[in-house]
Design a protein around this motif. Structure first.
Motif, PDB file in Angstrom:
ATOM      1  N   ARG A 113       0.867  -1.191   0.000  1.00 35.65           N
ATOM      2  CA  ARG A 113       0.000   0.000   0.000  1.00 35.65           C
ATOM      3  C   ARG A 113       0.896   1.230   0.000  1.00 35.65           C
ATOM      4  NH1 ARG A 113      -4.518  -1.730   4.618  1.00 35.65           N
ATOM      5  NH2 ARG A 113      -4.908  -3.782   3.690  1.00 35.65           N
ATOM      6  N   GLU A 115       1.330   4.057   1.392  1.00 38.57           N
ATOM      7  CA  GLU A 115       0.920   4.871   2.541  1.00 38.57           C
ATOM      8  C   GLU A 115       2.117   5.690   2.986  1.00 38.57           C
ATOM      9  OE1 GLU A 115      -2.094   3.429   5.250  1.00 38.57           O
ATOM     10  OE2 GLU A 115      -1.245   1.438   4.948  1.00 38.57           O
ATOM     11  N   GLY A 120       4.994   1.002  12.350  1.00 39.32           N
ATOM     12  CA  GLY A 120       3.794   0.167  12.252  1.00 39.32           C
ATOM     13  C   GLY A 120       3.019   0.350  10.961  1.00 39.32           C
ATOM     14  N   ARG A 121       3.499   1.216  10.072  1.00 41.84           N
ATOM     15  CA  ARG A 121       2.792   1.428   8.797  1.00 41.84           C
ATOM     16  C   ARG A 121       3.832   1.423   7.680  1.00 41.84           C
ATOM     17  NH1 ARG A 121      -2.259   3.507   7.475  1.00 41.84           N
ATOM     18  NH2 ARG A 121      -2.722   3.780   9.677  1.00 41.84           N
ATOM     19  N   TYR A 122       3.734   0.457   6.826  1.00 36.50           N
ATOM     20  CA  TYR A 122       4.758   0.284   5.796  1.00 36.50           C
ATOM     21  C   TYR A 122       4.119   0.201   4.421  1.00 36.50           C
ATOM     22  CZ  TYR A 122       7.066  -0.954  10.083  1.00 36.50           C
ATOM     23  OH  TYR A 122       7.525  -0.916  11.364  1.00 36.50           O
ATOM     24  N   PHE A 125       4.135  -4.890   3.655  1.00 33.52           N
ATOM     25  CA  PHE A 125       3.987  -5.492   4.984  1.00 33.52           C
ATOM     26  C   PHE A 125       3.397  -6.885   4.800  1.00 33.52           C
ATOM     27  CE2 PHE A 125      -0.610  -4.887   5.099  1.00 33.52           C
ATOM     28  CZ  PHE A 125      -0.772  -3.861   4.185  1.00 33.52           C
ATOM     29  N   GLN A 127       0.927  -9.995   5.829  1.00 33.01           N
ATOM     30  CA  GLN A 127      -0.320 -10.360   6.511  1.00 33.01           C
ATOM     31  C   GLN A 127      -0.464 -11.873   6.529  1.00 33.01           C
ATOM     32  OE1 GLN A 127      -3.644  -8.448   4.566  1.00 33.01           O
ATOM     33  NE2 GLN A 127      -3.542  -6.665   5.920  1.00 33.01           N
ATOM     34  N   ARG A 258     -14.008  -0.220   9.137  1.00 31.91           N
ATOM     35  CA  ARG A 258     -12.805  -0.737   8.495  1.00 31.91           C
ATOM     36  C   ARG A 258     -12.684  -0.162   7.078  1.00 31.91           C
ATOM     37  NH1 ARG A 258     -10.368  -4.946   8.649  1.00 31.91           N
ATOM     38  NH2 ARG A 258      -8.842  -3.871   9.887  1.00 31.91           N
ATOM     39  N   ALA A 281      -4.155  -1.505  15.807  1.00 35.61           N
ATOM     40  CA  ALA A 281      -4.896  -2.680  15.354  1.00 35.61           C
ATOM     41  C   ALA A 281      -3.916  -3.737  14.872  1.00 35.61           C
ATOM     42  CB  ALA A 281      -5.854  -2.295  14.233  1.00 35.61           C
ATOM     43  N   LEU A 282      -3.982  -4.904  15.517  1.00 36.10           N
ATOM     44  CA  LEU A 282      -3.114  -6.006  15.093  1.00 36.10           C
ATOM     45  C   LEU A 282      -3.726  -6.732  13.914  1.00 36.10           C
ATOM     46  CD1 LEU A 282      -2.024  -7.667  18.412  1.00 36.10           C
ATOM     47  CD2 LEU A 282      -0.753  -6.126  16.949  1.00 36.10           C
ATOM     48  N   GLY A 283      -5.029  -6.729  13.874  1.00 33.81           N
ATOM     49  CA  GLY A 283      -5.690  -7.434  12.789  1.00 33.81           C
ATOM     50  C   GLY A 283      -7.169  -7.112  12.810  1.00 33.81           C
ATOM     51  N   ALA A 306      -7.479 -10.566   8.604  1.00 38.24           N
ATOM     52  CA  ALA A 306      -6.041 -10.542   8.308  1.00 38.24           C
ATOM     53  C   ALA A 306      -5.333  -9.906   9.487  1.00 38.24           C
ATOM     54  CB  ALA A 306      -5.774  -9.739   7.046  1.00 38.24           C
ATOM     55  N   GLY A 308      -1.569  -8.219  10.842  1.00 36.70           N
ATOM     56  CA  GLY A 308      -0.334  -7.598  10.360  1.00 36.70           C
ATOM     57  C   GLY A 308       0.851  -8.173  11.124  1.00 36.70           C
ATOM     58  N   ARG A 311       3.261  -5.691  12.934  1.00 40.06           N
ATOM     59  CA  ARG A 311       2.695  -5.120  14.175  1.00 40.06           C
ATOM     60  C   ARG A 311       2.761  -6.119  15.309  1.00 40.06           C
ATOM     61  NH1 ARG A 311      -2.198  -1.296  12.267  1.00 40.06           N
ATOM     62  NH2 ARG A 311      -0.948  -0.272  10.673  1.00 40.06           N
TER      63      ARG A 311
HETATM   64  P1  AMP Z   1      -6.626  -4.387   6.737  1.00 39.27           P
HETATM   65  O1  AMP Z   1      -6.179  -5.249   5.569  1.00 39.27           O
HETATM   66  O2  AMP Z   1      -6.572  -2.928   6.416  1.00 39.27           O
HETATM   67  O3  AMP Z   1      -7.899  -4.858   7.325  1.00 39.27           O
HETATM   68  O4  AMP Z   1      -5.507  -4.569   7.871  1.00 39.27           O
HETATM   69  C1  AMP Z   1      -5.330  -5.712   8.625  1.00 39.27           C
HETATM   70  C2  AMP Z   1      -4.079  -5.581   9.426  1.00 39.27           C
HETATM   71  O5  AMP Z   1      -2.949  -5.469   8.554  1.00 39.27           O
HETATM   72  C3  AMP Z   1      -3.993  -4.329  10.281  1.00 39.27           C
HETATM   73  O6  AMP Z   1      -4.635  -4.504  11.507  1.00 39.27           O
HETATM   74  C4  AMP Z   1      -2.498  -4.181  10.461  1.00 39.27           C
HETATM   75  O7  AMP Z   1      -2.014  -5.024  11.474  1.00 39.27           O
HETATM   76  C5  AMP Z   1      -1.966  -4.642   9.139  1.00 39.27           C
HETATM   77  N1  AMP Z   1      -1.671  -3.498   8.246  1.00 39.27           N
HETATM   78  C6  AMP Z   1      -2.529  -2.836   7.436  1.00 39.27           C
HETATM   79  N2  AMP Z   1      -1.891  -1.866   6.774  1.00 39.27           N
HETATM   80  C7  AMP Z   1      -0.596  -1.903   7.156  1.00 39.27           C
HETATM   81  C8  AMP Z   1       0.576  -1.171   6.817  1.00 39.27           C
HETATM   82  N3  AMP Z   1       0.564  -0.192   5.912  1.00 39.27           N
HETATM   83  N4  AMP Z   1       1.742  -1.485   7.439  1.00 39.27           N
HETATM   84  C9  AMP Z   1       1.795  -2.484   8.354  1.00 39.27           C
HETATM   85  N5  AMP Z   1       0.722  -3.225   8.698  1.00 39.27           N
HETATM   86  C10 AMP Z   1      -0.459  -2.948   8.117  1.00 39.27           C
END
Ligand code: AMP
Length: 435
Positions: A113, A115, A120-122, A125, A127, A258, A281-283, A306, A308, A311
């Motif tokens: 992504r 971002e 914690g945001r990459y 990453f 899943q 979400r 949020a861990l997942g 899913a 992360g 995280r």
């Molecule tokens: P999502 O797919 O958005 O429902 O995210 C599920 C989980 O993926 C989140 O709770 C995070 O643990 C992890 N996650 C989502 N986006 C990122 C990101 N940019 N970098 C690291 N972990 C992420």
């Protein structure tokens, strides 16, 4: 001088203990999923862009701002997967994977992504995710949430908090959207430009806005939980009952929608207690009963989540848990001399075919250097072989932790090593040993 290359912004290299920890987390998650009847699935890391745009939704941040989209040499639009569900659903339809009875699938791998990188945001990453197809009942939701908690428990994280909501069906959402628009239109000047557009096209998306000014304008908005139709309400109540049956504590958050459009009814997230903020949020996951049909398949209820992996690794580090299981014992063979080296090579091969992990020096160094390598590699036992020992058909067997050493016949060395490792392994596991 050649240029120094660095990893692309927002990506991580995994090596050393961190690489092992990541595999340990995946292994724990995989074993838990298999206890719940899930099978592995693996899909490409890129798909036709349309697969994500149609599933995740054009108005989501992911699709509108964060996708890594490119054209291949034939001009097709492809996208690096920003999440796992859309690809799994595409594979399910294409491979006709739901035949008779439910299909439960798990996957893991990198997601992408675009971002703004921060802790914690990459941009790349990992899943681990699960998807269960063909089960519409609230027990499926409860078991899915239970599995997520079980993965946490397997990692030693037993007090993860579960936050849940119901985003209803398209009918509930239409009613709720109208109420939301009614409340927010008078406050339109306080909303961000994205949300002004969402107000017209996709009002529920407003709840997911990260802009502080926008969030402040949400005070006192109606709750979607008050707008559920009777069947959605009954499903939600049944789920809450099942969570209580399973003694899973939860809180409800009517603003939890979400960042993906495909959810129907249940949406949930697992958070680190006591950690506020966007990256706690861990997942998370939810039910997506209409997505399979929306992507061209037969109507199939579905639910998944899913987590992360980065995280989880960060949290484990923070609370001082190392997920690496006790390393398998390793044998190091140090040898000096032409005959000794040849015997060492053959002996290493014999040990490995008996399932014993074994390394030997490949740099022709002396004993001192080789034994330092044995220490560095964390070897349990070292074999020390010079031409003299080999001439006598013996080898020195060294217990690396105790520092003790004994001369052992080469003819029975494989059995001797296996016996020593069994005793040392039992001691490491805290089991009593017999003299
Ligand atoms: P999502 O797919 O958005 O429902 O995210 C599920 C989980 O993926 C989140 O709770 C995070 O643990 C992890 N996650 C989502 N986006 C990122 C990101 N940019 N970098 C690291 N972990 C992420």
């Amino acid at each position: 001088m050649s240029a120094r290359f660095t990893a692309p912004r927002g990506t991580n290299d995994f090596s050393g203990p961190r690489a092992r920890r990541m595999l340990a987390v995946l292994d724990t998650a995989r074993r838990a999923a298999e206890r719940f009847g899930y099978d592995p699935v693996d899909t490409p890391i890129f798909e036709a862009s349309e697969v994500f745009a149609r599933s995740i939704g054009e108005d989501t941040d992911i699709v509108s701002k964060e996708m890594y989209t490119f054209q291949d040499r034939k001009g097709r639009s492809l996208t690096l997967r920003p999440e796992g569900t859309a690809g799994v659903v595409r594979a399910l339809i294409e491979g006709n994977l739901v035949t008779s009875g439910p299909a439960r699938l798990y996957y893991w791998g990198p997601m992408f992504r675009y971002e703004r990188p921060q802790a914690g945001r990459y941009r790349q990453f990992f899943q681990f995710g699960v998807e269960a197809f063909g089960e519409a009942g609230a027990t499926a939701d409860a078991q899915t949430i239970h599995l997520l908690r079980e993965i946490g428990r397997g990692l030693g994280l037993s007090d993860l908090s579960v936050v849940i909501n119901s985003v209803g069906c398209p009918g509930c959402r239409r009613d709720y959207g109208a109420r939301l628009v009614q409340t927010l239109r008078p406050r339109a000047s306080d909303l961000c430009p994205d949300c002004l557009g969402r107000l017209e096209r996709n009002p529920l998306r407003i709840l997911d806005c990260k802009v502080v000014r926008c969030q402040e304008a949400h005070v006192g908005i109606p709750s979607i939980l008050d707008a559920l139709c009777a069947p959605c309400r009954a499903h939600h109540d049944a789920l809450l009952g099942h969570l209580s049956d399973l003694a899973i504590p939860y809180t409800q958050d009517p603003r939890l929608v979400r960042g993906l459009d495909y959810y129907t009814r249940t949406a949930f997230e697992v958070r680190i207690p006591g950690h506020e903020g966007a990256q706690n949020a861990l997942g998370g996951g939810g039910r997506y009963d209409l997505l399979v049909e929306h992507l061209g398949g037969r109507p199939t209820p579905a639910i998944g989540f899913a987590i992360g992996v980065e995280r989880i690794l960060a949290l484990l580090e923070q609370v001082g848990i190392d997920p690496i299981p006790l390393g398998a014992p390793r044998v190091y063979i140090a040898s000096v001399g032409v005959r000794a080296r040849a015997r060492a090579l053959v002996l290493a091969s014999a040990l490995r075919s008996e399932g014993v992990a074994c390394t030997l020096d490949g740099s022709d160094g002396g004993f001192g250097r080789q034994l330092r390598s044995a220490h560095r590699e964390g070897a349990t036992l070292a074999l020390i072989m010079g031409d003299d020992e080999v001439g006598r058909d013996t080898v020195a067997l060294k217990n690396m932790a105790a520092g003790t050493q004994e001369e052992t016949p080469l003819g029975t060395i494989v059995e001797a090593i296996q016996a020593r490792l069994a005793v040392l392994g039992a001691a490491a596991r805290g089991e009593g040993t017999h003299a």
